[in-house]
Design an enzyme around this catalytic site. Structure first.
Site, PDB file in Angstrom:
ATOM      1  N   CYS A 125       0.795  -1.234   0.000  1.00  0.00           N
ATOM      2  CA  CYS A 125       0.000   0.000   0.000  1.00  0.00           C
ATOM      3  C   CYS A 125       0.825   1.280   0.000  1.00  0.00           C
ATOM      4  O   CYS A 125       0.777   2.061  -0.950  1.00  0.00           O
ATOM      5  CB  CYS A 125      -0.952  -0.007   1.195  1.00  0.00           C
ATOM      6  SG  CYS A 125      -2.246  -1.269   1.085  1.00  0.00           S
ATOM      7  N   HIS A 182      -2.565   6.408   2.682  1.00  0.00           N
ATOM      8  CA  HIS A 182      -1.538   5.781   3.520  1.00  0.00           C
ATOM      9  C   HIS A 182      -0.260   6.616   3.573  1.00  0.00           C
ATOM     10  O   HIS A 182       0.847   6.099   3.403  1.00  0.00           O
ATOM     11  CB  HIS A 182      -1.239   4.358   3.033  1.00  0.00           C
ATOM     12  CG  HIS A 182      -0.752   3.465   4.140  1.00  0.00           C
ATOM     13  ND1 HIS A 182      -1.031   2.121   4.188  1.00  0.00           N
ATOM     14  CD2 HIS A 182      -0.026   3.728   5.241  1.00  0.00           C
ATOM     15  CE1 HIS A 182      -0.470   1.588   5.262  1.00  0.00           C
ATOM     16  NE2 HIS A 182       0.151   2.552   5.920  1.00  0.00           N
TER      17      HIS A 182
END
Length: 504
Positions: free
Chosen positions: A52, A102
């Site tokens: 991610c 993220h």
């Protein structure tokens, strides 16, 4: 010049092999299929890193992880790295994010003017792996196979709660754009966390796949000893020995995953409807992409962290009035998104190219040939040293200083069953790719940088969690005194300006 609005629809962990030319026929995804019909579909798109945070930092900056320093899910994304949000904002756009990106570190904006939600994952250094302890498994945050054994139906989950809000906030922002609350073109990024595991779906979407013919992987689970060294490390990191995975577990996991694609399709449909209802659709470029894929049980592997197709390949579609719909088979990268957006926005590309490892996809979409390979890197959990990969034409080559090389011909072997790196008939191709790796990367220096970064972060994280803790997580600001009707406003103006269309 009049600049186009830009809408970026990003999803999480969506396997690109399910999007050979838009969504596969068996997927119940009418909105994405309709979007695909008017898009340039890049069939062979690869993430810059199959995880991610590094994948997303590379997507936003157009730079490989060894340049961004975002090696894993707890590595800081430095504030001085230009992102597409910086470039577009500098050119006069209002830039906004609803959902996940993220970001790790105290900068939670990275060129964004607004964020509508907090992130779903932590912004601090707590998820730092440690190359000094190969084989160590950090149970409280590492993936495990409970996502597979626990697959099934739920009305609400942590991720559903998040994505419901992401879509709601995005629609509300599109309403504001349409009502003329901004005098600049917009770049709105809407980033969902589905279909990322856990494999849990709402009943209405689960029921769509009761008779699905794709609930078992093409390649069944293999014995641990038959896997390549990195795949064995992934199994160990995922604590596979503590779980018994049945055929029913596999079928339920894949069914929930497909169901969550349909859930996303509904959410994306709400956003596209709002864009059309606010008379913004004709002037807006739409880009659909994922950060990385999911192995979905192929070979027995799940989740990501691998350069195999299910994990590393992602969907990418661009709908733009100036680009004729087409299917492009040339390999491309998520690194190409930043220069592509800037090209579409009419930004001087001479200011973009020094800061990116990617290349605009506009010429390729218009028929010009492209020869640059797609490059990938991985240096996070389940690795003991950095791995790199090259997709060039029909070939994929994978290198790690700890492991034997891997070479696959994806035209003849799309499932990557046969490693040709030791085949004398392909010695020349193997040597060519080995030389390309040596020219592109200093693997020893890369490894040293990762180790140094990890060691620094372990010290900083432990220090900052000792005593008073100040979180870096983004806190959305709700200005209630500027919403609806307040006494510093004229009610007549509020009622008039908040309505769209007016006068009907």
């Amino acid at each position: 010049m009049t600049r186009k609005n830009i809408l970026i629809l990003m999803v999480d962990q969506l396997n690109g092999t399910l999007f050979p030319d838009g969504p596969a026929a068996f997927l119940h995804a009418p909105n994405l299929k309709k979007l695909a019909e008017r898009s340039v579909r890049f069939e062979n798109t690869y993430t810059a890193s199959p995880l991610c945070a590094p994948g997303r930092a590379s997507f936003m900056s157009g730079q490989l992880p060894h340049r961004t320093g975002v090696y894993d899910n707890a590595a800081e994304f430095a504030s001085d790295i230009p992102t597409y949000a910086h470039h577009l904002r500098r050119a006069g756009y209002t830039t906004c994010l609803s959902g996940k990106m993220h970001f790790v570190g105290p900068d939670q904006m990275h060129g964004l003017e607004e964020r509508l939600t907090t992130d779903i994952y932590p912004a601090d250094f707590g998820w730092t792996p440690d190359y000094r302890k190969p084989g160590e498994r950090i149970d409280w945050w590492y993936h495990n196979m409970g996502s597979v054994t626990g697959a099934g139906v739920a009305e609400i989950s942590n991720q559903m709660e998040y994505d419901d809000d992401v879509a709601f906030q995005a629609v509300r922002k599109i309403h504001d754009y349409g009502r003329g609350k901004y005098d600049r073109p917009f770049c709105l990024t809407v980033s969902f966390t589905h279909p990322h595991d856990p494999y849990v779906a709402r009943r209405k979407y689960w029921d769509l796949y009761e008779d699905c013919a794709h609930l078992q992987p093409e390649i069944p689970a293999m014995d641990y000893e038959d896997h390549d060294p990195h795949s064995r490390r992934i199994f160990d990191a995922n604590d596979w020995r503590s779980f018994t995975i049945t055929q029913e577990n596999i079928a339920r996991s894949r069914r929930a995953y497909f169901a969550n694609i349909s859930y996303l399709d509904d959410k994306i449909g709400e956003i596209l409807h709002a864009l059309d209802a606010m008379h913004l659709a004709e002037d807006t470029t739409i880009l659909f992409v994922s950060d990385h894929g999911d192995m979905l049980g192929e070979r027995g592997l799940w989740f990501k962290m691998s350069f195999f197709e299910g994990s590393a390949r992602v969907p990418l579609m661009i709908a733009d009035a100036d680009l004729a719909p087409a299917r492009i088979r040339t390999p491309v990268s998520t690194l190409d998104v930043l220069p592509t957006l800037c090209d579409i926005a009419g930004i001087d590309m001479s200011e973009i190219m020094p800061w990116t490892d990617g290349k605009s996809l506009v010429p390729l979409a218009q028929g010009s040939p492209r020869s640059e390979p797609a490059l990938m890197e991985y240096a996070a959990e389940a690795s003991y040293a950095p791995l790199v990969a090259i997709r060039d034409g029909d070939w994929k080559y994978i290198h790690c200083d700890l492991d034997p090389p891997q070479l696959f011909n994806l035209a003849n072997d799309p499932s990557e069953r046969v490693n040709l790196a030791t085949d004398p008939a392909h010695a020349g191709t193997t040597a060519r790719f080995a030389a390309a790796v040596q020219a592109q990367w200093d693997m020893e220096a890369y490894d040293a940088e990762v180790r140094q970064s990890q060691a620094r972060r372990w010290i900083v994280y432990e220090a900052l969690r000792n005593g008073a803790y100040f979180p870096w997580d983004y806190q959305p600001l709700q200005k209630a005194s500027e919403r609806y009707m307040r006494n510093h406003m004229d009610l007549n103006e509020v009622e008039e300006k908040q309505r769209f269309p007016r006068g009907e």
